[in-house]
Write an enzyme that holds these catalytic residues in place. Sequence first.
Site, PDB file in Angstrom:
ATOM      1  N   CYS A 109      13.189   7.389  16.621  1.00 50.33           N
ATOM      2  CA  CYS A 109      12.873   8.236  17.773  1.00 50.33           C
ATOM      3  C   CYS A 109      11.470   8.815  17.554  1.00 50.33           C
ATOM      4  CB  CYS A 109      13.910   9.341  17.893  1.00 50.33           C
ATOM      5  SG  CYS A 109      13.971  10.120  19.508  1.00 50.33           S
TER       6      CYS A 109
ATOM      7  N   CYS B 194      14.320   6.129  22.228  1.00 53.84           N
ATOM      8  CA  CYS B 194      13.440   6.685  23.255  1.00 53.84           C
ATOM      9  C   CYS B 194      12.284   5.719  23.484  1.00 53.84           C
ATOM     10  CB  CYS B 194      12.940   8.077  22.888  1.00 53.84           C
ATOM     11  SG  CYS B 194      11.805   8.143  21.493  1.00 53.84           S
TER      12      CYS B 194
ATOM     13  N   CYS C  65       5.807   2.881  17.957  1.00 52.37           N
ATOM     14  CA  CYS C  65       6.184   2.681  16.565  1.00 52.37           C
ATOM     15  C   CYS C  65       5.112   1.847  15.879  1.00 52.37           C
ATOM     16  CB  CYS C  65       7.527   1.977  16.468  1.00 52.37           C
ATOM     17  SG  CYS C  65       8.096   1.802  14.779  1.00 52.37           S
TER      18      CYS C  65
END
Length: 139
Positions: A8, A80, A87
């Site tokens: 997340c 999310c 990322c």
Amino acid sequence: MKNILVLCTGNSCRSQIAEGYLRHFAGNKATIYSAGIETHGVNPKAIQVMAEDDIDISHHSSNNVDEYVNIPFDYVITVCDNAKENCPYFPTKAQRFHFNFPDPAKATGTPDEVMNEFRRVRDMIKDYSRNFINQNLSN
């Protein structure tokens, strides 16, 4: 034994709740980790709503994804859109899954309304986690 990582943005609410439920439903079939692309600490309201469902996440810590770069994950779940899109490169052969849960930490209103949003999101994550384990670790 499978390794599952939940990602997340801040590793404070959604990924912490998912870690708690995945660990609960997986039992000894998997090792569950959660991390964020940032670390914001575990949200006290997430701890509270999980305790209401008899899952203790008060001992969890907020971890950065970089801490787990050497773990061979079988599954990576982003919870999310921000984590999915931002990322950093994460070298893994893991099967990737994504579900964009609402962020309960952004809830506004009275204290009761905010807690109800935490409960609503908690229940969504609980259902997702149960289904994930049933579909991927049922052997």
